[in-house]
Each structure stands twice: as C-alpha cells, then as structure tokens.
Motif scaffolding. Structure first.
Motif: not given
Length: 268
Positions: A86-87, A92-94, A99-100
């Motif tokens: 989960a971490a 990765a999402e952060a 990056q986006a």
C-alpha cells in the motif's frame, strides 16, 4: 445423606482435565517468562513412551503455543507486506501525480510561449502592414522629374505647370503613391485619361496622360499598386506621367508635388 469414598488408590483426573490444567499452567508460566525451565524437567522426567503420552500435556500446550505464534507471525508478516504494498502504491501514485503535474506545467509553459510568439508575430505583421499602408512611393519606380512644378509655358492654360512630369516611356507601370480611395477614373480633358486618389490623410494625388486605366471609382488602393499605364493622351507633346498633389480633388488646389512626396518619406 453424605457420600464418602472408599479408601485406597485414588482415580487420576481425566485426560481432558489434565490438558486443560496444563494449558492454563503454560499460559501462566509464559506470562512469568519461565516456560522453558518448566518444560525441560517435564521432558526429562518422562520414564517411557506411555508416560510421555499420558503425562506431557504441557508439551502439547507448548507445541500449540508455538503453532499459534507461528500463525500470528505469518499473519503479521502478511499484514506488513500488505502495508508495504500500500505504501509503495501510494508512493507510485504520488510520483505519477507529480510527474503529470510537471508535464502539464511544461505543456502550459510551451503553450504560453507559443501564444506569446504568435501574438508578437501578429503584432509585428500589423505594424508592418500599418507602415506599408502609411508609406508612400514614387508614382513610377526609378523615374525622375523631367518638368518641374510651376514651370512657365504657353502649353498650359494657367501659364504655369500645376504638377510635375515624370519621365516614362509609353506603357510604363503607374502606381498609387499611397493608400487611399479612387475618386476619379476616366477622361480628364487636357489631362487625357486620368485618375484622382483621396489618401488617408485627406490629401489627393492626380495621374494624367495615361494610356490605360486599371482601377475604378470607389476602389481602395495600396502603396505601389498598379493603377494604369503611362501614355500621351490629352494635351501633350510626348509620353510621360503628369503628377499632381492637391488639397481637394479638383483642378486649382495643387501643392508642390515634390515637397509633398518628400514630406511622406519618398526620396527623390
């Protein structure tokens, strides 16, 4: 009535009771931190397999406790793995979000730069067009004045020249000296075929003795646009262009055409 029990050999507690007691004992001993010290003598004291099978409930409790501990450890390991995943997913999402955001920022900057460059090009183009429309040119490119303004001669009804003559062979391109609107295009008596243009500053220019006319009344023209061809129509002794600068569209409102052109930036 009270019941009494015969004397003699006492019956041992049931196996289930013994195991339950042993489990309770191991729980107590575990809390005190002495499980190993108690279990070891119990193992050493067993004289044979039968005795061990009968009297080692404590050993079974220890094995059960180990199994529970292993299960809890495995569960804790799985929970830790899930937490780690989960971490990692959150990280990765952060990172993807960051990056986006950076990509969007670069795209926005590129868009702003392109828009600024486009706006600058449009401004430069408008400025260039404004200058072009406000610019003045020679009525015949590369020509020169062959007869000066106010020259005296019996050839002119007024006794003096009301414009200047530009040297030109028959059929030479005649162009508007500046932006404006055609107010006269046709036969002009002694001027032969002639054109009169009203310019944006309120002044007028006239072009006489043309062999042909290529514009019409009401048409807008730009500096350097061809309006006709030079010739020898009207009161002339040979082909040339008669050019006048005026304050009104009619004869008699003439001003010095050379000074007029120079005042509008024409070098002659």
């Amino acid at each position: 009535m009270a019941f009494t029990r015969a004397t003699g050999k006492h019956r041992r507690p049931s196996r289930a009771a013994r195991v339950g007691a042993n489990v309770a004992g191991i729980a107590t001993l575990t809390a005190a931190g002495v499980v190993a010290g108690v279990a070891a003598p119990a193992f050493a004291a067993a004289p044979d397999d039968a005795q061990r099978h009968e009297d080692t409930g404590l050993t079974q409790a220890v094995v059960l406790s180990d199994h529970v501990a292993d299960s809890l450890g495995e569960q804790a390991h799985m929970q830790q793995g899930s937490a780690d995943q989960a971490a990692a997913r959150r990280q990765a999402e952060a990172e993807a979000t960051q990056q986006a955001a950076q990509v969007k920022k670069r795209a926005d900057e590129a868009k702003r730069k392109a828009e600024a460059e486009r706006a600058e090009k449009e401004r430069a183009a408008r400025e260039a067009e404004r200058k072009r429309l406000n610019a003045f040119v020679m009525p015949i490119a590369g020509s020169f004045v062959s007869t000066a303004y106010k020259a005296s001669s019996g050839l002119w009804s007024s006794g003096s020249h009301t414009g200047v003559d530009f040297h030109a062979a028959e059929g030479t391109t005649v162009q508007a000296v500046g932006a404006g609107t055609v107010v006269e295009a046709g036969w002009g008596g002694a001027y032969g075929n002639n054109i009169v243009i009203q310019h944006n500053d309120g002044t007028y220019t006239q072009y006489g003795h043309l062999s042909s006319i290529s514009v019409s009344v009401g048409q807008t023209v730009t500096p350097g646009q061809q309006i006709g061809l030079s010739g020898s129509t009207g009161n002339v002794t040979g082909p040339h262009l008669h050019f006048e600068a005026r304050t009104a569209p009619t004869y008699g409102s003439d001003i010095d055409p050379v000074a007029y052109l120079r005042a509008h930036g024409v070098d002659l």
